[in-house]
Every structure is written in structure tokens, then in C-alpha cells.
Design an enzyme around this catalytic site. Sequence first.
Site, short mmCIF file in Angstrom:
data_model
loop_
_atom_site.label_atom_id
_atom_site.label_comp_id
_atom_site.label_asym_id
_atom_site.label_seq_id
_atom_site.Cartn_x
_atom_site.Cartn_y
_atom_site.Cartn_z
NE ARG A 1 -2.43 1.04 3.61
CZ ARG A 1 -3.11 0.78 4.73
NH1 ARG A 1 -4.37 0.38 4.67
NH2 ARG A 1 -2.53 0.91 5.90
CE LYS B 1 -2.35 4.66 7.31
NZ LYS B 1 -3.78 4.63 7.64
CD GLU C 1 -11.66 6.05 4.77
OE1 GLU C 1 -11.25 5.26 5.63
OE2 GLU C 1 -10.95 6.46 3.83
C1 LIG Z 1 -4.90 3.88 7.86
C2 LIG Z 1 -6.31 4.19 7.49
C3 LIG Z 1 -7.36 3.25 7.65
C4 LIG Z 1 -7.14 1.91 8.30
O1 LIG Z 1 -6.32 1.06 7.57
P1 LIG Z 1 -5.64 -0.20 8.26
O2 LIG Z 1 -4.78 -0.77 7.20
O3 LIG Z 1 -6.73 -1.14 8.66
O4 LIG Z 1 -4.91 0.30 9.44
C5 LIG Z 1 -8.61 3.61 7.21
N1 LIG Z 1 -8.88 4.82 6.68
C6 LIG Z 1 -7.91 5.76 6.55
C7 LIG Z 1 -8.26 7.07 5.96
C8 LIG Z 1 -6.60 5.46 6.94
O5 LIG Z 1 -5.66 6.40 6.79
#
Ligand SMILES: *Cc1c(COP(=O)(O)O)cnc(C)c1O
Length: 340
Positions: free
Chosen positions: A84, A185, A221
Site C-alpha cells: 500500500r 495514505k 469512511e
Molecule cells: C490507515 C487508514 C485506515 C485503516 O487502515 P488499516 O490498514 O486497517 O490500518 C482507514 N482509513 C484511513 C483514511 C486510513 O488512513
Amino acid sequence: MKQKVEDLDWKNLGFVYRDLPYRYEAKYKDGEWQEGKLIEDSTLVLSEGAEILHYGQEIFEGLKAYRREDGKINLFRPDENAHRFALSAERLAMPPFPEDRFVEAVKQVVLANKEYVPPYDSGATLYLRPFMIGTSNVLGVQAANEYTFRIFAVPVGAYIKGLNPADYIVSEYDRAAYAGTGQAKTSGNYASSLLPSVEAHKNGFADCLYLDPREHKYVDEFGGANFYGITQEGQFVTPKSKSILISITKRSLLELAKKQGLNPVERQITLEEAFNMKEAGAMGTAAVISPVGSITYEGKKHVIYSETETGPVTTKLYNELVDIQYGKQEGPEGWVQTID
Ligand SMILES: *Cc1c(COP(=O)(O)O)cnc(C)c1O
């Protein structure tokens, strides 16, 4: 000041930065990643012209190291974080950090700070924060040609203690644009979520629930966690959207839900549908699952399952995933890497 291990209260760590002895650093210049190494200095020295300070080339990851009952240490799907991270780099026009080196560097940081991995029975973990920034000088808008990659570690308590339902509010703001950087991210998405979350906290909510930025009709989300619901028919549903960050916790729960016969599906979920879920939760590495007690929209509060108790499907999914992470239960092939 370096954090002394004897000053740590494993049961009350919270989720705060601490300066541990070692971190990993690698630099990119002249078109390639240089050899990286463990370093002791927690500071970064930047030019005032550094790209990150002006045009925001930054990406990050978050993963944990879990102390097993036998004293060894587990990593949960670090290869997924590595992958990722490479996808986020691509979206931000940054040079991807080689995925195998990413996993190797995570292991080096865990081992170098081994005594900071909290004991098995504390419920605490060692949180790892890999990140990358553009460091070369820019004035005109452009991508940097030099980058710094780092991974630091911090022992953290259970992010939200236990499975306590939380209240959420539907935000009037968007965190990411439809074809923007929602799938990466990157700090920019968080910068735009700060004001909404400050306002949500002021009004007594745990966080915001964001809608799809094009129509404001479907659930996207939370600020830092993905949404799922259990329908009245008992199906595990989670949003499909171009503007959400695909959570590794979510992808793992989709697989566990399948094994549990919950017929999981990723599809668009309208807000109305979300209000009518039997159970709902927020999924992410920090809390694993945080049950949704209620969702407030246009001044009206919609209780999901219960404001004080956690539903049976959520409890079962949570327990299974946590048991796999700590090595109490065997997970699907390749999910857990044990180091000692
Ligand atoms: C990091 C993150 C998540 C959660 O991802 P994981 O891989 O389960 O830790 C969900 N939404 C956003 C916006 C994130 O930055």
C-alpha cells in the site's frame, strides 16, 4: 529525551509519541534509494525550501508488533503495508520504496527496540510508523527529486479500550475528492479532516463519518477507519468507493466474515441503509474494530445495535482477528510473521 523502558506503565500508555532508541532511515537521491540504516537521532533536518513544507509530498503507514504469549513477536501482514505504501507513493508522484526492503526495515526497527514491545497480557502493542517525505528544494510546484524514508516505533495502549460503542456524526465536509488522494495514505487527507474532527469532538462525538464526495449519498469512511455494517439479513457489507483508503483490517475481516458465513460484499451503501444496520463498526489497525453505537445526521441520532453494548457478530469478528494477531489462533497462510 529518550524514553526509558523502566518509566513505561504498560497499562496506561495511551496513543502518544515517545522517542525510542532506534529508527530506520533511507534516503533517495540521484534517482535511486540509498542503503538505509538504524539511527538514534529522532530529529530531521530540512531546508526551508523542502518540498514537504510547501506542496505536501508525504505518505505514511501504520502497523503493529504484537508480543506473543511465548515471548516472541508477531507482525501482521507487513507485506500489505509495504504494498500500500508503494501505491500511495505512486499517487503522490514519489519513488516507491522497495517492498521487500520495507518489511526488512520494519523487522530491524522492532528488533532494535525489542524491550519496548509491551508484554503479552497488557493489551498494548508496539506501533510502527513508516513515512516518506520530499526533501529537495522547490519553489515552483513540482515533485521533489530527493526523499527521506523513515520508520519509528512507539509502544501504544489499546487505542480505544476494549469494545466500547462510540457515537459518530455525519460530516458536512469531505475528507477527499472523488478522484483525489482518498486511496493514498497521505497527510493531506488528514489535514482536511482536522477541522471536522475538532468540531465533532466539541459536540461529543468520537469522530466523523464521511459521505461520498460526489453525491453525498453513500457512506465513504471515518476519518481514519473504514466502515462496515451487518444487514438485517446478517450480511457483512462495506463501502466500495474511489475516495476511501483500503484498510488492511477491512480486507482481513472480509476474509474472516466469509469463513463465518456472513456472505461479505463490497458495494455502495446509502446513509439510510447504514442507519438500519443490525450492527456497524469502524475498522483500522489502531482499534481493530470500534463498534458504532450511533450515527447522528441532520440533528437526528440513529442508534445502531446499542449505545452501550457490542453486538455478537462484531464481538466474534474482533476476537478472531485479535487472536490471529497475537498468535493464539492460526490465521490464513502468510498473515502473521513471527520474529524473535
Ligand atoms: C490507515 C487508514 C485506515 C485503516 O487502515 P488499516 O490498514 O486497517 O490500518 C482507514 N482509513 C484511513 C483514511 C486510513 O488512513
